[in-house]
Design an enzyme around this catalytic site. Structure first.
Site, PDB file in Angstrom:
ATOM      1  N   GLY A 103       0.781  -1.228   0.000  1.00 33.81           N
ATOM      2  CA  GLY A 103       0.000   0.000   0.000  1.00 33.81           C
ATOM      3  C   GLY A 103       0.814   1.281   0.000  1.00 33.81           C
ATOM      4  CG  HIS A 455      17.159   6.106  31.673  1.00 32.74           C
ATOM      5  ND1 HIS A 455      15.926   5.876  32.252  1.00 32.74           N
ATOM      6  CD2 HIS A 455      18.081   5.607  32.520  1.00 32.74           C
ATOM      7  CE1 HIS A 455      16.105   5.289  33.422  1.00 32.74           C
ATOM      8  NE2 HIS A 455      17.412   5.113  33.614  1.00 32.74           N
ATOM      9  NE  ARG A 561      24.975  -2.791  32.949  1.00 32.71           N
ATOM     10  CZ  ARG A 561      24.186  -3.000  31.889  1.00 32.71           C
ATOM     11  NH1 ARG A 561      24.369  -2.301  30.801  1.00 32.71           N
ATOM     12  NH2 ARG A 561      23.221  -3.886  31.938  1.00 32.71           N
ATOM     13  NE  ARG A 617      31.294  -1.511  33.077  1.00 36.64           N
ATOM     14  CZ  ARG A 617      30.427  -0.877  32.299  1.00 36.64           C
ATOM     15  NH1 ARG A 617      30.663  -0.758  31.002  1.00 36.64           N
ATOM     16  NH2 ARG A 617      29.320  -0.383  32.817  1.00 36.64           N
ATOM     17  CB  SER A 779      34.500  -7.225  26.531  1.00 32.93           C
ATOM     18  OG  SER A 779      33.135  -7.095  26.214  1.00 32.93           O
ATOM     19  CE1 TYR A 867      31.274 -11.966  25.566  1.00 31.04           C
ATOM     20  CE2 TYR A 867      33.289 -13.245  25.314  1.00 31.04           C
ATOM     21  CZ  TYR A 867      32.597 -12.196  25.902  1.00 31.04           C
ATOM     22  OH  TYR A 867      33.215 -11.378  26.793  1.00 31.04           O
TER      23      TYR A 867
HETATM   24  P1  ADP Z   1      -0.526  -3.510  -4.594  1.00 32.44           P
HETATM   25  O1  ADP Z   1       0.928  -3.654  -4.730  1.00 32.44           O
HETATM   26  O2  ADP Z   1      -0.938  -2.348  -3.772  1.00 32.44           O
HETATM   27  O3  ADP Z   1      -1.191  -4.793  -4.201  1.00 32.44           O
HETATM   28  P2  ADP Z   1      -1.297  -4.068  -7.300  1.00 32.44           P
HETATM   29  O4  ADP Z   1      -0.420  -3.611  -8.396  1.00 32.44           O
HETATM   30  O5  ADP Z   1      -1.184  -5.488  -6.952  1.00 32.44           O
HETATM   31  O6  ADP Z   1      -1.074  -3.130  -6.051  1.00 32.44           O
HETATM   32  O7  ADP Z   1      -2.761  -3.703  -7.777  1.00 32.44           O
HETATM   33  C1  ADP Z   1      -3.824  -3.267  -6.993  1.00 32.44           C
HETATM   34  C2  ADP Z   1      -5.042  -4.122  -7.241  1.00 32.44           C
HETATM   35  O8  ADP Z   1      -5.377  -4.128  -8.614  1.00 32.44           O
HETATM   36  C3  ADP Z   1      -4.845  -5.562  -6.872  1.00 32.44           C
HETATM   37  O9  ADP Z   1      -6.005  -6.038  -6.254  1.00 32.44           O
HETATM   38  C4  ADP Z   1      -4.608  -6.247  -8.161  1.00 32.44           C
HETATM   39  O10 ADP Z   1      -4.999  -7.592  -8.140  1.00 32.44           O
HETATM   40  C5  ADP Z   1      -5.464  -5.434  -9.110  1.00 32.44           C
HETATM   41  N1  ADP Z   1      -4.912  -5.482 -10.459  1.00 32.44           N
HETATM   42  C6  ADP Z   1      -3.680  -5.094 -10.820  1.00 32.44           C
HETATM   43  N2  ADP Z   1      -3.463  -5.322 -12.122  1.00 32.44           N
HETATM   44  C7  ADP Z   1      -4.598  -5.874 -12.612  1.00 32.44           C
HETATM   45  C8  ADP Z   1      -4.982  -6.354 -13.892  1.00 32.44           C
HETATM   46  N3  ADP Z   1      -4.159  -6.329 -14.935  1.00 32.44           N
HETATM   47  N4  ADP Z   1      -6.221  -6.846 -14.010  1.00 32.44           N
HETATM   48  C9  ADP Z   1      -7.062  -6.890 -12.971  1.00 32.44           C
HETATM   49  N5  ADP Z   1      -6.762  -6.463 -11.729  1.00 32.44           N
HETATM   50  C10 ADP Z   1      -5.531  -5.956 -11.545  1.00 32.44           C
HETATM   51 MG    MG Z   2      -2.883  -2.112  -2.759  1.00 34.45          MG
END
Ligand code: ADP
Ligand code: MG
Ligand code: MG
Length: 979
Positions: A103, A455, A561, A617, A779, A867
């Site tokens: 994400g 700390h 310590r 120590r 150490s 170690y």
């Molecule tokens: P992320 O890395 O955030 O998972 P993705 O590149 O995998 O992003 O894509 C986001 C969403 O879009 C995912 O659910 C993925 O399966 C869907 N998606 C990506 N490319 C395609 C595609 N060519 N056809 C259908 N769904 C896709």
């Molecule tokens: Mg995603």
């Protein structure tokens, strides 16, 4: 090297090993396409190298042509063209870096639609609604991701449209409104950019690719990399892929699936599915998803195919995989796979079970290498149950585990509340030694200031107590806590997660800390791998801590310590009397009192670590730390006045005050000024050792001089220690420094005492060859060594400038957390090499925070240390990391790198009878079945065979005396690195 690779490009090696170039998503798409032959919509990957070139010099010229040609190939394969007004090909443009950053970066779907092709799509599919819904989604995504338009504007409009349509479901917005939305979205775009929404598919593609490149440096992505310590210069790949549509009709859908349960590790497919949905709908939580198993009823053929694919993925990747898939009108498409993330519990279970799975056949070494520090922490400490709590604010996760309690803002209030039976979260701006009682009483600690070695962080980690530090948004006043416009009163509930650094209002339910049997099994394997190569000791200052450390698998104490023994309420006045003494008699009397209490402390520790080395120590910190604060006394003098005793303390405190105490009268320098002090400490220690011997124990003592910088200095300190030993125990048989031969066999008690030094200044490391003439062991005190090598005052630098340095990439990591391999690490390597040039049998260790940090442990192993030593709660992590360091260098014993299946060791795993909670007893053992239980292997200190540790067998403890828990930990360091 070309910039663009089709998914079915023939690479010189398996694509899944080419994540550097193709990114994780691209590499796995290529692997599924060309190696596994799975149904993957065709496409191509623009390499990470392209992104790096882009960041350096803008859009590379050659890229335009390469993308054009790849696009033509894709269009040829699909029999459609992007932007074709009658039957358009749509594509997704997906980011995908080497390491998955869920994400954190952006993906554009449905690219290729414009005012004309949307009609073509409608005509081709006979579904106008679907076409306009796709177009609407595309404009909003493109607007937000590529054109930087706040997504809220599109969302608000869509919400209004739903209201108008009298529905809450996206899928029920009528076509007419969708048309209207497309029009309004385009107006939003024009208003923000001053231009119409781009109609030319080529321009759309160019823009989307560039946006993915740019998203690499978006704030979310940068913050994520910082937390996960992913380098900022890797860049991301871009995947352009033909769209498939799970939102076509009720014979379509989309889902995510795991080949095993990522939460528990249980075998069997696991996942979620949504009929008639696209992309992120499954994770967005708009509609309730169905469990993957329901596919067996609704799409039986697809289900069977998917299960077959899962099986093939597991065989191929030899691990649990997660997948994204889409069904378009009854046809299954795989959109993504990767080795899946998992909880700690699941990771442990899967790793062990896969050693027994005939399709996978992991070796113990492979199983060990799949476990991370976080996996261990997750089962060693309570955790938040579930996810998605509203985070009030975030600080640094300083000590793992989660805690829930009522907020108290002073140590006293915390102690009082705990006394009433309340569970407490102590919240302070920062903590000092004065807060220690409050910290002890609390379930967890939260501070507004300070870094990972503040700390609060260090103390909490030492106790294994959850802590979040440096939560800068906290405003703490006398009886309340304010974050933004939220106020929390003393006594209100708060939850903290010391792993992620999250702070949540209220009581988040916690899971219990309860390591499963696989935890112990994996650590046994780790010990098997590292035994004789890299030992793990603990830093412990008290008997209970030492016991705790031993239970967690420590093979001795690397740093005890003694100053902490001086700070107790009953002792501080005596220490002060010693400092204030006017006459030698007074000083001696105070020292005498201290000797008695120290002796008792040492007896406890030596008993807890019986048969294992204990490195003590001698006093290290500047003496003024034991005196009251001059500032406070000055105020008191000026206001209410001082009593005679206070007056004397004030004078002494002023006298001992230093401009730069960390570089002042501390360590061995203190010994030079007050030699009676060190003599007293050694005497107390030797008396304790003899007490232990007399009661049948097996003490192994190492005396450590802090902060030495010259041979002469160490020689002098050594002579005090030797005199004190001689004074306490004439005729003691023990080993002496190199060249001086062994003590004569005078028939006295037998005890091995080593005398060594810390190496914590650059000079000491550079002159290690000379210093080794006087030392039996070194150490490396890498905390001070880091301070002095960088010239960073840790207390000052951590709070004020470290985060800026990390953000600006001036340092790759906080050097107090992960040892600076090239600078400080170089000094460690040099010191080790030069020390061993003088004394080949010089024992080498490291104490201090870095000893529990996996990346640092690998540096220390490379430097040839025997170690590492770390706080007791870090011991399991250090055992694992030590094994991984050995594995990285390819130095593991061969029996650990072969599959268990078919070997006579395979039954070790199946039987859960061997998986007890008795960490100590099993640690380091081959396995239960071989050693015949902890007792036998563990008991002979001679197991090491003539090494230094082995020599402690001379102490004459009857064989088999060491408690069962000693286990194989006492086993020798007989491997190549054995001292
Ligand atoms: P992320 O890395 O955030 O998972 P993705 O590149 O995998 O992003 O894509 C986001 C969403 O879009 C995912 O659910 C993925 O399966 C869907 N998606 C990506 N490319 C395609 C595609 N060519 N056809 C259908 N769904 C896709
Ligand atoms: Mg995603
Ligand atoms: Mg994805």
């Amino acid at each position: 090297m070309p910039y663009v690779f089709d998914f079915d490009h023939r690479h010189p090696k398996p694509p899944m090993e080419m994540k550097d170039l193709l990114g994780g998503k691209g590499a796995n798409l290529a692997e599924m396409t060309s190696v596994l032959g799975l149904p993957v919509p065709p496409g191509f990957t623009i390499s990470t190298a392209t992104c790096r070139d882009y960041m350096e010099g803008g859009w590379p010229e050659a890229l335009t042509g390469e993308v054009q040609r790849a696009r033509k190939r894709l269009e040829g394969r699909m029999g459609k063209r992007i932007g074709d007004p009658s039957d358009p090909l749509l594509v997704s443009v997906r980011s995908g870096a080497k390491f998955s950053m869920p994400g954190m970066m952006d993906t554009v779907l449905n690219l290729g639609l414009n005012d004309r092709s949307v009609e073509g799509l409608a005509a081709q599919t006979g579904d106008e609604r679907f076409a306009y819904d796709s177009y609407r989604r595309f404009i909003a995504m493109y607007g937000r991701i590529v054109l930087d338009i706040p997504g809220q504007e599109f969302d608000d409009l869509f919400e209004a449209a739903k209201e108008l349509a009298g529905t809450t479901s996206d899928a029920e917005v009528p076509t007419e409104l969708l048309r209207y939305l497309v029009h309004s979205y385009q107006q939003i775009v024009e208003r923000h950019t001053g231009r119409p929404f781009p109609q030319d598919p080529e321009a759309q593609l160019h823009g989307a690719i560039e946006a993915v490149f740019r998203s690499w440096n978006g704030p979310r992505a940068v913050a994520y990399r910082e937390r996960e310590r992913i380098p900022h210069d890797l860049g991301t790949a871009v995947n352009v892929q033909a769209m498939v549509f799970g939102n076509r009709d009720d014979r379509s859908g989309t889902g995510v699936g795991f080949t095993r349960d990522p939460a528990t590790g249980a075998t069997g497919a696991y996942g979620d599915f949504l009929v008639n949905a696209q992309g992120e709908d499954v994770v967005a939580g708009i509609r309730n998803t169905d469990p993957l198993s329901t596919l067996a009823d609704t799409f039986p053929e697809v289900h069977a195919e998917l299960m077959d694919i899962f099986d093939r993925l597991e065989r191929h990747y030899r691990d649990m995989c997660d997948t994204e898939f889409t069904i378009e009108q009854g046809k299954l498409w795989m959109l993504q796979t990767r080795v899946g993330k998992r909880t700690g519990r699941a990771a442990l279970r899967m790793a062990v079970e896969m050693t027994q799975d005939p399709r996978i056949r992991l070796s113990p070494a492979e199983a060990v290498s799949r476990i991370t520090e976080d996996h261990l922490a997750a089962v060693l400490h309570p955790q938040f149950v579930g996810e998605g709590y509203a985070v009030l604010t975030k600080g640094l996760g300083a000590s793992p585990g989660a805690a829930v309690g009522r907020v108290y803002l002073t140590a006293d209030a915390a102690v009082e509340a705990a006394g009433r039976g309340e569970t407490v979260i102590l919240v302070r701006r920062e903590t000092s030694p004065d807060d220690v009682q409050g910290m002890l009483a609390a379930e967890g600690v939260l501070t507004a200031r300070g870094g990972l070695v503040s700390h609060a962080a260090v103390v909490a980690r030492g106790w294994g107590k959850p802590a979040v530090v440096g939560a800068e948004a906290l405003r703490i006043s006398e009886h309340q806590l304010v974050v933004g416009d939220v106020t929390i009163a003393e006594g209100d509930w708060l939850s903290i997660d010391g792993t992620s650094g999250s702070v949540v209002i209220g009581q988040v339910p916690l899971s219990a800390a309860d390591p499963p049997w696989e935890f112990y099994r994996l650590l046994e394997w780790a010990d098997e791998i590292r035994t004789g190569r890299l030992g793990v000791r603990a830093n412990a200052d008290t008997g209970p801590d030492a016991l705790q450390a031993r239970q967690l698998g420590a093979q001795g104490i690397g740093l005890c310590r003694t100053e902490h023994m001086f700070l107790g309420e009953d002792r501080l006045p005596v220490v002060r009397r010693m400092i204030l003494a006017d006459t030698p008699e007074q000083e001696e009397k105070a020292l005498e009192e201290l000797r008695e209490v120290q002796r008792a402390d040492f007896v406890d520790i030596l008993a807890a670590m019986d048969g294992l080395p204990v490195t003590v120590r001698l006093l290290d910190p500047p003496l003024h730390e034991f005196l009251p604060d001059t500032g406070e006394l000055a105020i008191k003098e000026a206001t209410v006045g001082l009593g005679p005793e206070e007056h004397r303390l004030f004078e002494a405190a002023k006298q001992w005050q230093e401009a730069n105490p960390m570089l002042g009268t501390r360590g061995v320098r203190l010994g030079v000024i007050k030699p009676g002090l060190y003599a007293m400490q050694v005497q107390a220690l030797m008396e304790a050792a003899f007490d232990r011997l007399a009661s049948g124990g097996n003490p192994v003592v190492e005396i450590m001089i802090p902060l030495t910088v010259t041979r002469e200095e160490l020689g002098l300190a050594r002579s005090w220690v030797e005199d004190a030993i001689e004074g306490t125990s004439p005729g003691l048989r023990r080993r002496k420094a190199a060249g001086k031969g062994r003590g004569k066999d005078s028939g006295g008690p037998e005890l091995e005492v080593l005398i060594g030094t810390m190496i914590e200044t650059p000079r000491a490391a550079l002159r290690a060859d000379e210093i080794a003439e006087e030392a039996d062991f070194f150490s490396f005190g890498t905390n001070d060594l880091t301070q002095m090598t960088f010239g960073f005052s840790r207390d000052d630098v951590e709070g004020r400038m470290m985060s800026a340095y990390l953000e600006d990439g001036l340092l790759p990591a906080n050097p107090f957390e992960t040892v600076d391999a090239n600078g400080v690490g170089e000094l460690v390597r040099l010191g080790a090499e030069r020390g061993r040039a003088t004394r080949p049998d010089l024992k080498l260790g490291v104490c201090g925070e870095h000893g529990g940090d996996p990346a640092s442990i690998s540096v220390f192993y490379d430097a040839g240390l025997d170690y590492v030593s770390c706080s007791p709660f870090r011991v399991p992590v250090a055992r694992l990391a030590a094994a991984q360091a050995v594995l990285e260098k390819g130095e593991a014993p061969s029996e650990t790198t072969r599959p268990l299946i078919g070997s006579d060791r395979s039954r070790d795993v199946g039987g859960r009878d061997v998986g007890g909670r008795d960490v100590g007893g099993r640690a380091g053992g081959r396995t239960g079945t071989r050693s015949g239980g902890g007792g036998k292997t563990g008991t002979s200190p001679k197991a090491g065979g003539g090494t230094k540790t082995g020599a402690s067998a001379k102490a004459g403890a009857p064989k088999g005396r060491a408690s069962k828990k000693v286990g194989p930990m006492a086993k020798g360091r007989s491997g190549k690195k054995g001292s």
